[in-house]
Design an enzyme around this catalytic site. Structure first.
Site, mmCIF file in Angstrom:
data_model
loop_
_atom_site.group_PDB
_atom_site.id
_atom_site.type_symbol
_atom_site.label_atom_id
_atom_site.label_comp_id
_atom_site.label_asym_id
_atom_site.label_seq_id
_atom_site.Cartn_x
_atom_site.Cartn_y
_atom_site.Cartn_z
ATOM 1 N N LYS A 34 0.842 -1.196 0.000
ATOM 2 C CA LYS A 34 0.000 0.000 0.000
ATOM 3 C C LYS A 34 0.878 1.247 0.000
ATOM 4 O O LYS A 34 1.854 1.326 0.748
ATOM 5 C CB LYS A 34 -0.893 -0.025 1.243
ATOM 6 C CG LYS A 34 -1.890 1.119 1.360
ATOM 7 C CD LYS A 34 -2.757 0.897 2.605
ATOM 8 C CE LYS A 34 -3.843 1.945 2.731
ATOM 9 N NZ LYS A 34 -4.734 1.669 3.892
ATOM 10 N N SER A 111 -9.323 1.677 2.861
ATOM 11 C CA SER A 111 -8.446 2.459 2.008
ATOM 12 C C SER A 111 -7.379 1.626 1.303
ATOM 13 O O SER A 111 -6.643 2.133 0.455
ATOM 14 C CB SER A 111 -7.762 3.555 2.835
ATOM 15 O OG SER A 111 -6.973 2.982 3.880
ATOM 16 N N SER A 135 -9.877 -0.841 7.072
ATOM 17 C CA SER A 135 -9.337 -0.714 5.723
ATOM 18 C C SER A 135 -8.623 -1.941 5.190
ATOM 19 O O SER A 135 -8.162 -1.935 4.051
ATOM 20 C CB SER A 135 -8.401 0.505 5.643
ATOM 21 O OG SER A 135 -9.158 1.689 5.742
#
Length: 392
Positions: A34, A111, A135
């Site tokens: 990420k 996210s 997330s």
């Protein structure tokens, strides 16, 4: 060889490879990261063009990167995140929306959107995300993956752009339980021998998710009880879920403003819808309200500890439904997000580990069943994932 990114999962500055630094249990596996975590020599955008423009290129890797490279895994790039990691949808106003390969036409969840999409689509063997308010768990449910939020603080989140440090955790995704367990053995460090689980069923959380979700998850619950014995039905919140959700909103916002107020004032970032409003609200929080929320968080922690004890595993829905359609109006997404946070905020408040297991579908789309364990007993959830996968 660069990944053929057919899912818009990777950021434009994230197409690179890092070879393993040693051999180990993850040898031969590839992973994505990420774009909240630092890699030496690679920019970190945190889903924000303003952050990218106002911060230098990191000189060191985040510890989680070095752990995985040292265990034999190969890093093949950085993936999209929602702006400043402050959303659960995966629709970034500036950079777009990765494709959810398990439910085309629907959002991947955020996210950790790119990490979930890359894993679900087979572009990598596993991927690293972060979980503050859901997330990792929510994208795992939307994309049909195993996804874990670990015990808060058990895996170092140093070298990552913070959102709300009192809730932020490192998490990961995999398509199969065996790979998931291998990654967990590396990231969690000294193993804890898990006790035999005592199953609990969160009756009020299933009621909050609604009858369709409850019915869709019933066979998965039955598989759990077939493995580990009957589950005791319990009421977790006794009607207080909206208050627990609001306390999470306040404390996440207070943390985010403490972490980023100076940068927001200096850079004046052009935040996208939703994120803009959340930062604006964070700037005007009442300190008395924050103090009340902290007191409530302590009460939630005590309640969860009492329920779980040393050997309890609480079964609950990961989400109140399947992934919403791409392009769903913001007001509808915000309403769904509020319902989701009622289910997701418990482990954040309590600091407990929670896994989303890809054991159900609804209307042809993935739907996760979650299991929560006592703090520090993350291995109970890894063992549960392997056992239920073998029992299919």
């Amino acid at each position: 060889m660069p990944v053929n990114d057919t899912l818009d999962a990777f950021v434009s500055h994230g197409h690179f490879e890092l070879a393993p630094t040693s051999t180990g249990p993850l040898e031969g596996l590839t992973f994505a990261l990420k774009d909240l975590f630092h890699v030496a020599g690679v920019p970190t955008a945190a889903g924000s063009p303003a952050w990218l423009a106002s911060h230098g290129v990191p000189a060191e890797n985040a510890p989680v990167v070095d752990m995985l490279l040292g265990a034999g895994a190969r890093l093949v790039g950085k993936t999209h995140t929602d702006e400043m990691a402050w959303s659960l949808n995966g629709e970034n106003h500036h950079y777009g929306t990765p494709i959810n390969p398990a439910a085309p036409g629907r959002i991947p969840g955020g996210s950790s959107s790119g990490s979930a999409a890359a894993t679900a689509g087979g572009l990598v063997d596993f991927a690293i995300g972060s979980d503050t308010g859901g997330s990792v768990r929510l994208p795992a449910s939307y994309c049909g993956l195993f996804g874990l939020r670990p015990t808060h603080g058990r895996i170092s989140i140093a070298g990552a752009v913070p959102l709300a440090p009192s809730y932020d955790t490192v998490g990961w995704f995999a398509r199969d339980a065996q790979t998931f367990e291998k990654v967990g053995a590396v990231l969690l460090g000294d193993p804890v021998v898990p006790p035999a689980p005592r199953l609990l069923l969160a009756r009020d959380l299933f009621e909050a998710a609604g009858p369709k979700v409850t019915a869709a998850l019933a066979p998965a619950v039955a598989r759990m009880t077939a493995l580990h014995g009957p589950a005791e039905a319990v009421d977790v919140a006794h009607g207080a879920l909206p208050h627990w959700r609001n306390a999470f909103r306040i404390l996440q916002s207070a943390d985010a403003w403490a972490a980023h107020a100076d940068w927001v004032r200096a850079a004046q970032p052009d935040f996208g819808p939703g994120v803009k409003e959340r930062f604006a609200a964070a700037a005007t929080l009442d300190p008395a309200e924050v103090a009340e929320a902290r007191a409530l968080r302590a009460q939630v922690r005590t309640r969860i500890d009492a329920l779980l004890g040393e050997d309890g595993i609480l079964l609950l829905p990961t989400a109140p439904g399947i992934a919403p359609l791409r392009g769903t109006p913001l007001a509808d997404l915000e309403a769904f997000r509020a319902r989701a946070i009622e289910l997701l905020c418990l482990s954040g408040h309590a600091g407990t580990p929670q896994i989303s297991l890809p054991l159900a579908t609804l209307e042809g789309c993935p739907l996760g069943l979650s299991a929560m364990a006592p703090r520090g007993k993350d291995e109970m959830l890894l063992a549960l994932a392997v056992a239920v996968a073998r029992a299919r």
